[in-house]
Design a protein around this motif. Structure first.
Motif, PDB file in Angstrom:
ATOM      1  N   ASN A  43       2.098 -63.427 -36.483  1.00 16.31           N
ATOM      2  CA  ASN A  43       1.474 -62.451 -35.589  1.00 16.31           C
ATOM      3  C   ASN A  43      -0.028 -62.380 -35.780  1.00 16.31           C
ATOM      4  O   ASN A  43      -0.797 -62.400 -34.833  1.00 16.31           O
ATOM      5  CB  ASN A  43       2.073 -61.061 -35.843  1.00 16.31           C
ATOM      6  N   SER A  47      -3.180 -63.870 -33.343  1.00 17.45           N
ATOM      7  CA  SER A  47      -3.910 -62.846 -32.620  1.00 17.45           C
ATOM      8  C   SER A  47      -5.342 -63.288 -32.378  1.00 17.45           C
ATOM      9  O   SER A  47      -5.819 -64.256 -32.963  1.00 17.45           O
ATOM     10  CB  SER A  47      -3.904 -61.544 -33.425  1.00 17.45           C
ATOM     11  N   THR A  48      -6.010 -62.548 -31.486  1.00 16.95           N
ATOM     12  CA  THR A  48      -7.386 -62.888 -31.138  1.00 16.95           C
ATOM     13  C   THR A  48      -8.268 -62.791 -32.366  1.00 16.95           C
ATOM     14  O   THR A  48      -8.171 -61.838 -33.134  1.00 16.95           O
ATOM     15  CB  THR A  48      -7.895 -61.911 -30.072  1.00 16.95           C
ATOM     16  N   GLU A  54      -9.285 -55.934 -36.087  1.00 11.73           N
ATOM     17  CA  GLU A  54      -8.262 -56.008 -35.060  1.00 11.73           C
ATOM     18  C   GLU A  54      -8.936 -55.865 -33.710  1.00 11.73           C
ATOM     19  O   GLU A  54      -9.749 -54.956 -33.514  1.00 11.73           O
ATOM     20  CB  GLU A  54      -7.252 -54.895 -35.266  1.00 11.73           C
TER      21      GLU A  54
END
Ligand code: SF4
Lengths: 125, 202
Positions: A43, A47-48, A54
């Motif tokens: 995950n 992710s970006t 985040e």
């Protein structure tokens, strides 16, 4: 020399070699990943990427195209300069027809600028 | 293969290597670090990559700005508790095989700020560290030494067999849990699979 060679045979050879050069390593890498070094997606990994933070929201956002419009408007002046300079140099020796043609050309470009102005492109929001 | 025969062949200009050796030789000489500095130690890391110390002699001058393209994370500086989750997340976003050098007293233990309420006492609480460098700051030579140590480690890694390196093993994790900001400290305070506190015997 034996059999006749097609004059473009070397192109085919080039193409096949170039393709092999590009695709070969990819195939090797895929085989290596399949049999030796397993892929481990996750995950966080998928992710970006954003300097460790985040990411908030979606990365697929629309950007304003205002600068692009400015670049297009610049072309108006760009083209104009290229033609206006020789036009000014040769001005006294030109016939009436040539001057009229040139004025129409400039008018067309000015029209573009006026259109952009009326549309409000020139004000940066 | 018989060692004698191998050296005999080497004298004739024929080099016999295993696929494993060739593979490790290639990747140990093209370790790309993540461009990532946290405090004063980062200046020494930058100096190591510049002309005088020239990390590019080891194939490692390509500091990548994205974890997607990096093999090595040099934790150069003080890891505050605010920063630790980001460090772990960046580590998680790096593709395997990946290595970590903890550079300087701060990164390995908290260093001069060990008593500080906001300083993590060693990044090895959350991610597996391959090479620790003591010093405050360690000189670029020390970083280069750590680098060569890492290269030796990579060279010795097994590609096949039960004791193969962890990135060849599909069951070994490549992501580590990211700590969260708790009320007083990071939660959890350490990753027990990576690090256990040393038992002090008085
Ligand atoms: S170990 Fe020393 S030089 Fe390195 S980041 Fe900590 S205080 Fe700065």
């Amino acid at each position: 020399m034996g059999a006749e060679k097609h004059p473009y045979l070397f192109l085919l050879v080039f193409f096949v070699m170039a393709l092999g050069f590009a695709v070969g390593p990819l195939i090797l890498a895929a085989l290596w990943a399949k049999f030796v070094s397993p892929q481990k997606p996750g995950n966080v990994k998928n992710s970006t990427y954003e300097c460790g933070l985040e990411s908030k929201g979606d990365a697929w956002v629309a950007f304003k195209s205002e600068y692009y419009l400015y670049a297009i408007l610049f072309l108006v002046f760009d083209v104009e300069t290229i033609f206006l300079l020789p036009f000014a140099v040769a001005f006294t020796g030109l016939s009436v027809g040539a001057i009229l043609a040139m004025l129409i050309f400039v008018l067309l470009l000015v029209e573009g600028l006026a259109w952009a102005w009326v549309k409000g492109v020139l004000t940066w929001k | 293969m018989d060692e004698g025969l191998k050296s005999e062949l080497t004298k004739q200009g024929i080099y016999v290597v295993k696929l494993e050796q060739l593979y490790n030789w290639g990747r140990s000489n093209s370790v790309w670090p993540l461009g990532f500095g946290l405090a004063c130690c980062a200046i020494e890391m930058i100096a190591a990559s510049m002309a005088r110390f020239d990390l590019s002699r080891f194939g490692a001058e390509v500091f990548r700005p994205s974890p997607r393209q990096a093999d090595l994370m040099i934790v150069a500086g003080t890891v505050t508790k605010k920063m630790a989750p980001q460090v772990v997340r960046l580590y998680n976003q790096m593709p395997e095989p990946k290595y970590v050098i903890a550079m300087g007293a701060c990164a390995i233990s908290g260093g001069p700020f060990k008593q500080g309420y906001n300083v993590l006492k060693g990044i090895d609480r959350y991610i597996p560290v391959d090479v620790h460098i003591p010093g405050c700051p360690p000189r670029p030579e020390a970083l280069i030494h750590a680098f060569m140590t890492l290269q030796r480690k990579i060279d010795a890694q097994k590609v096949f067999g039960p004791d193969r390196a962890h990135h060849f093993d599909a069951d070994k994790p490549s992501e580590f849990p990211i700590p969260l900001y708790g009320e007083h400290d990071l939660v959890p305070a350490k990753n027990p699979n990576v690090w256990e506190p040393a038992v002090v015997v008085r």
